[in-house]
Design an enzyme around this catalytic site. Structure first.
Site, PDB file in Angstrom:
ATOM      1  N   TYR A   1      26.454   6.247 -64.982  1.00 37.05           N
ATOM      2  CA  TYR A   1      27.204   6.078 -63.722  1.00 37.05           C
ATOM      3  C   TYR A   1      27.923   4.723 -63.717  1.00 37.05           C
ATOM      4  O   TYR A   1      28.976   4.564 -63.097  1.00 37.05           O
ATOM      5  CB  TYR A   1      26.273   6.246 -62.522  1.00 37.05           C
ATOM      6  CG  TYR A   1      26.993   6.656 -61.259  1.00 37.05           C
ATOM      7  CD1 TYR A   1      27.759   7.813 -61.207  1.00 37.05           C
ATOM      8  CD2 TYR A   1      26.915   5.875 -60.118  1.00 37.05           C
ATOM      9  CE1 TYR A   1      28.424   8.192 -60.054  1.00 37.05           C
ATOM     10  CE2 TYR A   1      27.573   6.243 -58.952  1.00 37.05           C
ATOM     11  CZ  TYR A   1      28.329   7.401 -58.926  1.00 37.05           C
ATOM     12  OH  TYR A   1      28.987   7.757 -57.774  1.00 37.05           O
TER      13      TYR A   1
ATOM     14  N   LYS B   1      29.937   1.855 -55.794  1.00 35.78           N
ATOM     15  CA  LYS B   1      29.231   2.480 -54.667  1.00 35.78           C
ATOM     16  C   LYS B   1      28.363   1.442 -53.947  1.00 35.78           C
ATOM     17  O   LYS B   1      28.217   1.512 -52.717  1.00 35.78           O
ATOM     18  CB  LYS B   1      28.371   3.661 -55.139  1.00 35.78           C
ATOM     19  CG  LYS B   1      29.174   4.854 -55.641  1.00 35.78           C
ATOM     20  CD  LYS B   1      30.111   5.443 -54.595  1.00 35.78           C
ATOM     21  CE  LYS B   1      30.653   6.799 -55.011  1.00 35.78           C
ATOM     22  NZ  LYS B   1      31.797   7.234 -54.193  1.00 35.78           N
TER      23      LYS B   1
END
Ligand code: NAD
Length: 297
Positions: A174, A181
């Site tokens: 990720y 995020k």
């Protein structure tokens, strides 16, 4: 087993729960529909079913052609191009809303991008160029859209963005998106403080894995999705309808006391520190069987 939750419909037309008029009289902008698998579309469909009037923005003409029939199917007539990398494009989209509607009740931001070649391997190898681009599109675009939307919310309103647990914990592959995020989660809190006095609420949904275009850009997504589904407390993934239902709560007057929150809709996976050893043993046994089978072929 009694399942009292919403029906599990994948990519179907049913909306979560019984229809209400919770969004009646509310107008909102949906940013981030690419196709009918998009999380933004799941949210839009639910909001429309509960009475909302919607405008959609799309990135580029190719996606616009896909978004148009979806927008029409929920009675939306405002369809606006908006590439969040371009400030002029953002300004033009909000100027069009100001001109057509004059005000806005809610905003949904479901936009993210990173170079998929960097959504594998080590985070440490992220390039400066991709770091900046990822941050602008996946994080700062929410701040820029929120600032413009807030001007159109003189009587208060609600804003929602989409985040992922990879911003709070390290997830394989990720990488820079997790860092974006984390910054997005923090901006939800700061924007909630900035706009709270104007009765504008700002929240995020942290969604469990859903098969979308953006989701497919993450290396080994299939295996990681399956792992999270197998080991979450509910032992399954989440549906677009379930994310839509949470969005309905966060954007309607059901949640007028809630702001600055990151709300998980992930079958509870975020509370797990380690899968149950019994399920890991099953997994090891299944892997070993697969290896033996491969070797025999
Ligand atoms: P998606 O591919 O359907 O949506 C991503 C959207 O971002 C697309 O509509 C795309 O056009 C838009 N976008 C990218 N760059 C843009 C730009 N420069 N200008 C305007 N729009 C741009 O995928 P999705 O999974 O529905 O993603 C929506 C949000 O949900 C993202 O923030 C994503 O990180 C988040 N999310 C996804 C998952 C998942 O498993 N799919 C899980 C948690 C959070």
């Amino acid at each position: 087993m009694v399942n009292s939750g919403p029906r599990q419909v994948r990519g179907g037309t049913a909306s979560s729960g019984a229809m209400t008029q919770l969004m009646q009289g509310k107008r909102g902008l949906i940013m981030g529909v690419a196709n009918d698998h998009s999380i933004a579309w799941g949210i839009a469909r639910t909001l429309a079913a509960h009475g909302a009037t919607l405008a959609f923005s799309y990135q580029g003409e190719a996606l616009g052609r896909r978004v148009k029939p979806l927008a029409e199917s929920v009675g939306a007539s405002l369809l606006l191009p908006c590439d969040v990398e371009q400030t002029d494009s953002l300004n033009a989209a909000f100027a069009a809303i100001a001109e057509k509607w004059g005000s806005l009740d809610f905003l949904v931001h479901a936009i993210a991008f990173s170079d998929k070649n960097q959504l594998k391997g080590r985070y440490a190898d992220t390039t400066r160029e991709n770091f900046v681009r990822t941050m602008i599109i996946s994080c700062f675009s929410f701040t820029e859209a929120a600032k413009r939307a807030a001007v159109l919310m003189p009587a208060g309103g609600a804003m929602l963005t989409l985040t992922y647990n990879g911003g709070q914990r390290a997830m394989p592959n990720y990488n820079v998106m997790g860092v974006a995020k984390a910054a997005l989660d923090a901006s939800v809190r700061y924007l909630a403080v900035d706009f709270g006095p104007a009765a504008i609420r700002v929240n995020a949904i942290s969604a469990g894995p859903i098969r979308t275009l953006a989701g497919a850009g993450i290396s080994d997504a299939r295996q990681m999705f399956a792992f999270q589904q197998r080991h979450s407390p509910l032992r399954r993934g989440v549906t677009l309808e379930e994310i839509g239902g949470a969005a309905l709560y966060l954007l309607s007057d059901l949640s007028t006391g809630v702001t600055g929150d990151v709300h998980f809709v992930d079958s509870g996976y975020n509370v797990i520190a380690m899968p149950h050893p019994a399920s890991l043993k099953d997994e090891t046994a299944a892997n070993e069987r697969a290896i033996v089978k491969d070797a025999a072929q």
